[in-house]
Design a protein around this motif. Structure first.
Motif: not given
Length: 217
Positions: A14-36
């Motif tokens: 119940t506590t396991k979850k897939e890890e996201v690569s640092p690069l993909l995580k950065l894209v998910l966080e910065l993507g909306p700001l770049v679009v803005f």
């Protein structure tokens, strides 16, 4: 005695979850700001190419609408990849949707400009308020990334609480004192470097209070 460190049991499914690569995580966080940023800078061109967007209003309103859409895509992608939503992006996303909707409905960009102030003040108040009740809440967020002693979590939580309040004040100063374009550029290209510098500056504290470091000695 040190307070117990919160850790997930790797054997608990119940506590396991897939890890996201640092690069993909950065894209998910910065993507909306770049679009803005792009939509605000090229708002008139987007309106001429996509007449539907012109109905939203000027460039800042087009940028707000696309920012909301990009934020939704990033949250959905994060959920599909990890089957979880980090608390900070989730809270920030909710505020984006609420204040973005107010911005578009009332045609007043003050709401979207105040969004970073609200989010950072909220995070800062929660972290510092938790310390008043003896809770180092940052430990609940980063326990899987760092193993610190109780004093380390208290210090780190206090510093991040003050830093969030600092970001709230800076956002208020910038949007009230400069043009919309300057505020957008600072929001996208200024806040992230400042946050990264602050994060790296905390590494000596983390190393001093790391349980792994103590165990090695």
């Amino acid at each position: 005695m040190n307070a117990p460190i919160l850790e997930r049991d790797p054997s608990d499914p119940t506590t396991k979850k897939e890890e996201v690569s640092p690069l993909l995580k950065l894209v998910l966080e910065l993507g909306p700001l770049v679009v803005f940023f792009f939509a605000n800078a090229r708002g008139e061109w987007l309106a001429s190419q996509f007449p539907t967007l012109a109905e939203l209003g000027g460039p800042i309103f087009i940028a707000t609408g696309l920012f909301m859409a990009a934020t939704a895509v990033a949250l959905i992608a994060s959920w599909l990849l990890t089957r979880s939503l980090p608390i900070m992006p989730l809270v920030s996303g909710v505020v984006v949707f609420v204040f973005g909707a107010l911005t578009l409905y009332l045609q007043d960009d003050v709401f979207i400009k105040m969004k970073p102030t609200i989010v950072n003040t909220l995070f800062g108040a929660i972290l510092l308020g938790g310390l008043m009740f003896g809770k180092s809440l940052l430990g609940y967020v980063f326990a899987s990334a760092f193993r610190l002693d109780a004093e380390g979590w208290r210090k780190l939580t206090f510093r991040w609480g003050l830093f969030f309040l600092f970001l709230a004040v800076v956002n208020e100063v910038v949007w009230r004192s400069f043009s919309t374009d300057t505020w957008v550029a600072f929001k996208v290209w200024g806040i992230m470097p400042i946050t990264l510098l602050f994060t790296f500056s905390q590494m000596p504290l983390i190393m001093r209070h790391s349980l792994e470091e103590h165990a090695g000695k």
